[in-house]
Design a protein around this motif. Structure first.
Motif, PDB file in Angstrom:
ATOM      1  N   LYS A  33       0.890  -1.313   0.732  1.00  0.00           N
ATOM      2  CA  LYS A  33       0.086   0.116  -0.442  1.00  0.00           C
ATOM      3  C   LYS A  33       0.618   1.348  -0.070  1.00  0.00           C
ATOM      4  O   LYS A  33       0.392   2.313  -0.513  1.00  0.00           O
ATOM      5  CB  LYS A  33      -0.645  -0.236   0.984  1.00  0.00           C
ATOM      6  CG  LYS A  33      -1.810  -1.383   1.363  1.00  0.00           C
ATOM      7  CD  LYS A  33      -2.853  -0.811   2.259  1.00  0.00           C
ATOM      8  CE  LYS A  33      -4.056  -1.877   2.642  1.00  0.00           C
ATOM      9  NZ  LYS A  33      -5.720  -1.221   3.027  1.00  0.00           N
ATOM     10  N   GLU A  78       1.296   0.271  -3.726  1.00  0.00           N
ATOM     11  CA  GLU A  78       0.019   1.226  -4.275  1.00  0.00           C
ATOM     12  C   GLU A  78      -0.634   0.681  -4.999  1.00  0.00           C
ATOM     13  O   GLU A  78      -1.290   1.432  -5.552  1.00  0.00           O
ATOM     14  CB  GLU A  78      -0.036   2.836  -5.025  1.00  0.00           C
ATOM     15  CG  GLU A  78      -0.431   3.559  -4.035  1.00  0.00           C
ATOM     16  CD  GLU A  78      -0.511   4.835  -4.470  1.00  0.00           C
ATOM     17  OE1 GLU A  78      -1.275   5.807  -5.321  1.00  0.00           O
ATOM     18  OE2 GLU A  78       0.941   5.290  -4.477  1.00  0.00           O
ATOM     19  N   GLN A  90      -4.923  -5.903  -4.272  1.00  0.00           N
ATOM     20  CA  GLN A  90      -4.802  -6.303  -2.734  1.00  0.00           C
ATOM     21  C   GLN A  90      -5.292  -7.457  -2.097  1.00  0.00           C
ATOM     22  O   GLN A  90      -4.872  -8.390  -1.651  1.00  0.00           O
ATOM     23  CB  GLN A  90      -5.181  -5.792  -1.443  1.00  0.00           C
ATOM     24  CG  GLN A  90      -3.987  -3.820  -1.944  1.00  0.00           C
ATOM     25  CD  GLN A  90      -4.600  -2.697  -1.027  1.00  0.00           C
ATOM     26  OE1 GLN A  90      -4.773  -3.333   0.129  1.00  0.00           O
ATOM     27  NE2 GLN A  90      -4.533  -1.691  -1.312  1.00  0.00           N
TER      28      GLN A  90
END
Length: 388
Positions: free
Chosen positions: A60, A69, A75
């Motif tokens: 992240k 990111e 994710q």
């Protein structure tokens, strides 16, 4: 600020492939460290080193400082892939990824340089504010105690959300060497996460390591770092839960042919229609959870393209995370019935999965309040604010 080398592709699908390859590269090490983590009630040194070397802690982190990111749905896939190897490692991975990502998005440039001076650190932290920070010359003096400090024993830095006599809430970043650790993580499940309490006793935190939790400027990062809480972390808990459900399904599929019930040899549970139904229905339920979580995250993320996300979508996403947890708890519990007498042994994988799902369902982020808030949205009422 100096330019940080970034090994993570900017393209979403390429980023996903890179991260999943990183998981695969450390799968053997994480699997090898799993039992030691469970026994020692903290991640094994082998697991910690594998996560550090893989870059997964940067899931992240803003791209400006070398991070992945990753999109929230990407994710989800990464979290699931690690859960299928070792749930404790997955939990610690996404906790430190969230803490470091949020912290590095808001710290001043000079502070980021200091934090990253010796490479990317292992960060731990809490979600619920506690303690008290009192203004002092050049910073704050902080005291308090926080629970659920997943991975704190292996961390380099600890982030604490703390009440303050200046701004109402601040996020304070403290070297772990200044933190008092409490060995009180004696739990039903998730034993390998080392999520014990930690304490600060009148620790000085300079201004450069303290940010206003409610009104800090976003110094770096894109849409991901405009989400705020709970939107920034809601995907972690939903995906972790259904991944545990899928791990239970895989574990029972693998054992089904050999597993026999009865005192005189018995029959394979794979031949029993009631078990066939449980496996089939459980698979559909976990697939539905994954699809539902991804769909609402796409809408929520898109709504934050130019500013804060739509509060109604944040509320819906949190309710979906609660639903994923409820569904996974029911699926795992139902499958455990077919695991037989060997499943009562502590080393049995199904027993460990059952203990883990019953532990994570008690987390603040998947409280039933999530349903209540979304119910208010459906009824055209104000959803209420923030975390349950």
């Amino acid at each position: 600020m100096s330019t940080y080398e970034n090994r993570f592709p900017a393209d979403r699908e390429a980023n996903r492939s890179y991260l999943l390859d990183a998981v695969a590269s450390v799968a053997d090490a994480l699997a090898a460290g799993r039992d030691e983590s469970e026994q020692e009630r903290r991640l094994s040194p082998m697991s910690v080193e594998a996560l550090r070397s893989s870059g997964l802690f940067m899931l992240k982190t803003p791209r400006e400082v070398g991070g992945a990111e990753a999109h929230p749905v990407v994710q989800m896939d990464v979290i699931e892939a690690v859960v299928m190897i070792d749930p404790a490692a997955a939990w610690c991975m996404f906790i430190t990824a969230a803490v470091s990502g949020a912290t590095l998005a808001q710290l001043p440039d000079a502070s980021v340089e200091e934090v990253l001076a010796d490479g990317f650190p292992f960060m731990a932290g809490a979600l619920r504010p506690g303690g008290m920070a009192r203004r002092a010359d050049g910073g704050y003096r902080v005291s308090g105690r926080w629970a659920w400090g997943s991975g704190v024993e292996h961390s380099d830095w600890v982030m604490v959300p703390v009440f303050c006599d200046g701004p109402p809430l601040i996020r304070a970043l403290v070297p772990t060497s200044e933190v008092i650790l409490h060995d009180n993580w004696h739990t039903l499940g998730m034993r390998g996460t080392g999520s014990g309490d930690y304490e600060l006793d009148d620790v000085f935190v300079p201004d450069r390591f303290a940010t206003d939790l409610l009104a800090a400027e976003q110094m770096r990062g894109g849409t991901l770092h405009r989400l705020g809480l709970p939107a920034y972390v809601v995907n972690e808990h939903g995906s972790f839960a259904y991944a545990l459900g899928r791990l239970a399904l895989q574990t029972m599929r693998d054992a089904a042919i050999e597993k026999k019930r009865g005192y005189l040899g018995g029959t394979s549970i794979a031949d029993r229609q009631v078990f066939q139904r449980a496996i089939g229905q459980g698979t559909i339920r976990m697939n539905a959870c994954a699809a539902g979580m991804a769909e609402v995250l796409e809408r929520m993320f898109d709504s934050a393209a130019a500013g804060p996300p739509d509060p109604a979508l944040v509320t819906e996403a949190q309710a979906v995370a609660v639903w994923c947890t409820d569904e996974a708890t029911e699926v795992v519990s139902g499958l455990f019935r077919y695991a037989g007498g060997s499943a009562v042994m502590l080393a049995n994988h199904m027993q460990r999965i059952l203990r883990d799902i019953y532990t994570v369902q008690s987390h603040l982020m998947v409280s039933d309040v999530g349903y209540e808030s979304f119910g208010r949205v459906v009824l055209g009422m104000d959803p209420g604010g923030g975390l349950p």
